[in-house]
Design an enzyme around this catalytic site. Structure first.
Site, PDB file in Angstrom:
ATOM      1  N   ASP A 291       0.846  -1.190   0.000  1.00  0.00           N
ATOM      2  CA  ASP A 291       0.000   0.000   0.000  1.00  0.00           C
ATOM      3  C   ASP A 291       0.883   1.243   0.000  1.00  0.00           C
ATOM      4  O   ASP A 291       2.104   1.154   0.098  1.00  0.00           O
ATOM      5  CB  ASP A 291      -0.973  -0.020   1.173  1.00  0.00           C
ATOM      6  CG  ASP A 291      -0.266  -0.039   2.525  1.00  0.00           C
ATOM      7  OD1 ASP A 291       0.956   0.145   2.553  1.00  0.00           O
ATOM      8  OD2 ASP A 291      -0.948  -0.254   3.540  1.00  0.00           O
TER       9      ASP A 291
ATOM     10  N   CYS B  84     -13.191 -28.232   7.048  1.00  0.00           N
ATOM     11  CA  CYS B  84     -11.952 -27.546   6.703  1.00  0.00           C
ATOM     12  C   CYS B  84     -10.802 -28.534   6.556  1.00  0.00           C
ATOM     13  O   CYS B  84     -10.667 -29.482   7.340  1.00  0.00           O
ATOM     14  CB  CYS B  84     -11.623 -26.513   7.773  1.00  0.00           C
ATOM     15  SG  CYS B  84     -10.139 -25.542   7.418  1.00  0.00           S
TER      16      CYS B  84
ATOM     17  N   ASP C 151      -8.159  -7.254   0.999  1.00  0.00           N
ATOM     18  CA  ASP C 151      -7.170  -7.546   2.037  1.00  0.00           C
ATOM     19  C   ASP C 151      -7.774  -7.204   3.387  1.00  0.00           C
ATOM     20  O   ASP C 151      -8.657  -6.346   3.488  1.00  0.00           O
ATOM     21  CB  ASP C 151      -5.893  -6.719   1.840  1.00  0.00           C
ATOM     22  CG  ASP C 151      -6.051  -5.300   2.373  1.00  0.00           C
ATOM     23  OD1 ASP C 151      -5.647  -5.052   3.516  1.00  0.00           O
ATOM     24  OD2 ASP C 151      -6.615  -4.439   1.650  1.00  0.00           O
TER      25      ASP C 151
ATOM     26  N   CYS D  85      -7.231 -28.128  11.554  1.00  0.00           N
ATOM     27  CA  CYS D  85      -8.432 -28.964  11.630  1.00  0.00           C
ATOM     28  C   CYS D  85      -8.121 -30.434  11.359  1.00  0.00           C
ATOM     29  O   CYS D  85      -8.862 -31.318  11.813  1.00  0.00           O
ATOM     30  CB  CYS D  85      -9.490 -28.455  10.659  1.00  0.00           C
ATOM     31  SG  CYS D  85     -10.197 -26.857  11.173  1.00  0.00           S
TER      32      CYS D  85
ATOM     33  N   ASP E 257      -2.492   8.605  -1.338  1.00  0.00           N
ATOM     34  CA  ASP E 257      -3.840   9.178  -1.280  1.00  0.00           C
ATOM     35  C   ASP E 257      -4.090   9.778   0.086  1.00  0.00           C
ATOM     36  O   ASP E 257      -3.353   9.530   1.037  1.00  0.00           O
ATOM     37  CB  ASP E 257      -4.900   8.115  -1.589  1.00  0.00           C
ATOM     38  CG  ASP E 257      -4.969   7.041  -0.504  1.00  0.00           C
ATOM     39  OD1 ASP E 257      -3.896   6.608  -0.017  1.00  0.00           O
ATOM     40  OD2 ASP E 257      -6.077   6.625  -0.138  1.00  0.00           O
TER      41      ASP E 257
ATOM     42  N   HIS F 269      -5.936 -21.706  10.664  1.00  0.00           N
ATOM     43  CA  HIS F 269      -7.313 -22.070  10.287  1.00  0.00           C
ATOM     44  C   HIS F 269      -8.036 -20.887   9.653  1.00  0.00           C
ATOM     45  O   HIS F 269      -8.701 -21.033   8.616  1.00  0.00           O
ATOM     46  CB  HIS F 269      -8.100 -22.556  11.500  1.00  0.00           C
ATOM     47  CG  HIS F 269      -9.570 -22.612  11.231  1.00  0.00           C
ATOM     48  ND1 HIS F 269     -10.148 -23.589  10.442  1.00  0.00           N
ATOM     49  CD2 HIS F 269     -10.583 -21.770  11.584  1.00  0.00           C
ATOM     50  CE1 HIS F 269     -11.449 -23.363  10.336  1.00  0.00           C
ATOM     51  NE2 HIS F 269     -11.735 -22.265  11.017  1.00  0.00           N
TER      52      HIS F 269
ATOM     53  N   CYS G  86      -7.511 -27.569   6.635  1.00  0.00           N
ATOM     54  CA  CYS G  86      -6.271 -26.933   7.069  1.00  0.00           C
ATOM     55  C   CYS G  86      -5.513 -27.831   8.045  1.00  0.00           C
ATOM     56  O   CYS G  86      -6.046 -28.800   8.587  1.00  0.00           O
ATOM     57  CB  CYS G  86      -6.553 -25.576   7.719  1.00  0.00           C
ATOM     58  SG  CYS G  86      -7.190 -25.663   9.412  1.00  0.00           S
TER      59      CYS G  86
END
Length: 385
Positions: free
Chosen positions: A101, A312, A274, A317, A155, A343, A314
């Protein structure tokens, strides 16, 4: 529908399919460090690290791109140090695309602000109080040194609510700073995105969007949202802004992360997001699940052998119970926040993958059946863990 547009030098944006019932689209953003499948959710690595997880653990959750923060990296270790170390990708051990950014939001939200005018911002560092001057030219020079694939124009992000004249002044300054950012940009292997400001005023948003589009930048972000407005206000703003942005270029909604907001914004035609929520909430003992939040310190989990989310895949999990993860939080073990963050990061990537799968089928609305949290009224938890 399929279209591929060269948006700048080494970058192209390809739209593969659109949803007939909304403005959602599935695509691919091609960058020098790889492809980004859109709609995409970017984990936030503020100072070059997604908090609490290693790059390998982050990669395993399947993000195509992550975000780093220009303001923080400029203060430490500084952009020249990152450049000397081979650039941001090599420095942080992340070979996939990166977006930085502009630093503008952090200047206004974190620093002790001394003075702002059309030339730039003079402020004091939140770290040591040192006086720093940040302008469109210095922001772009820093980002050029860092070497991210996508960089942002400098900005002015006004707080909400603000009087209309304050927001109008910020819009005018943002447009002027975007032009200066474009003129200062010196690397063909980085795509510069402009940022549309304007608060909740659709006339100002439209003015800002149209003048930025005239600069013919590779992509466009929508800033200044997720700062306390309601879900309905956010979506009304997006619905009024996205039609004024080019169809063939990526659209990025900055700092938005609640599942309900993501799905609604995708339906408005947004391609990139994001937010710090996956790791921030993970560190605070809050797990995202398709049916809603799971508070990991809750005594009801003390003897639960179930995973955080049975659907899930992941690492957390697949290997650990709710009872064990609760124990880690109660015992203040570092592993607890790490497992919860892994997770949560995977939850967001699974959600975005399912959205991408559904867009070409015309059945995007069915996402609410698989992830009911995306349809629930969660305004009371959008901005806090």
């Amino acid at each position: 529908m399929k279209s591929r547009v060269s948006i700048s030098g080494m970058f192209a944006f390809e739209i593969h399919a659109t949803d007939p019932a909304s403005s959602a689209r599935r695509g691919t953003l091609h960058t020098p460090h790889g492809d980004v499948r859109t709609p995409a959710f970017m984990p936030v690595g503020t100072v070059g690290s997604v908090k609490g997880v290693t790059p390998d653990q982050l990669r395993a959750t399947d993000p195509d791109i992550c975000l780093c923060n220009t303001y923080h990296l400029a203060l430490r270790p500084t952009a020249p140090v990152v450049a000397e170390m081979g650039g941001l990708h090599r420095f942080i051990g992340w070979e996939r695309p990166i977006l930085t950014d502009s630093g503008g939001y952090q200047v206004f939200s974190l620093a002790q602000l001394n003075h702002i005018d059309d030339a730039g911002v003079r402020f004091r560092s939140h770290i040591d109080g040192a006086e720093i001057v940040l302008s469109p030219e210095t922001s772009i020079a820093i980002q050029n040194q860092l070497g991210a694939d996508i960089i942002m124009a400098f900005d002015e992000c006004p707080p909400l609510p603000s009087p209309r004249d304050v927001i109008a002044s910020a819009v005018e300054r943002t447009i002027g700073w975007a032009r200066r950012s474009r003129d200062a940009h010196a690397r063909s292997d980085q795509a510069l995105f402009g940022i549309v400001q304007g608060g909740l005023d659709l006339d100002l948003r439209q003015q800002c969007a149209e003048e930025l589009v005239a600069l013919d930048l590779p992509g466009y972000a929508i800033g200044g949202l997720s700062v306390g407005e309601s879900h309905d206000e956010m979506i009304a703003c997006l619905s009024g802004v996205t039609p004024h942005l080019p169809d063939g270029k990526p659209r990025y909604l900055m700092g938005v992360g609640m599942p309900r907001d993501l799905v609604a914004a995708v339906r408005c035609g947004v391609d990139m997001f994001d937010c710090v929520l996956p790791t921030r909430n993970g560190r605070n003992g809050y797990a995202f699940t398709p049916d809603g939040p799971l508070k990991l310190r809750n005594a009801a989990l003390r003897r639960s052998d179930a995973p955080l989310d049975a659907s899930c895949d992941c690492y957390t999990c697949r290997h650990f119970s709710r009872a064990y993860i609760r124990h880690l939080f109660i015992a203040r073990e570092m592993l607890g926040p790490t497992l919860a963050s892994i997770h949560n990061l995977r939850f967001f990537q699974r959600l975005m993958a399912r959205i991408r799968d559904l867009i070409p089928t015309g059945n995007l609305a069915t996402i609410h059946d698989e992830f009911p949290v995306t349809a629930a009224s969660d305004d009371d938890t959008r901005h806090r863990p």
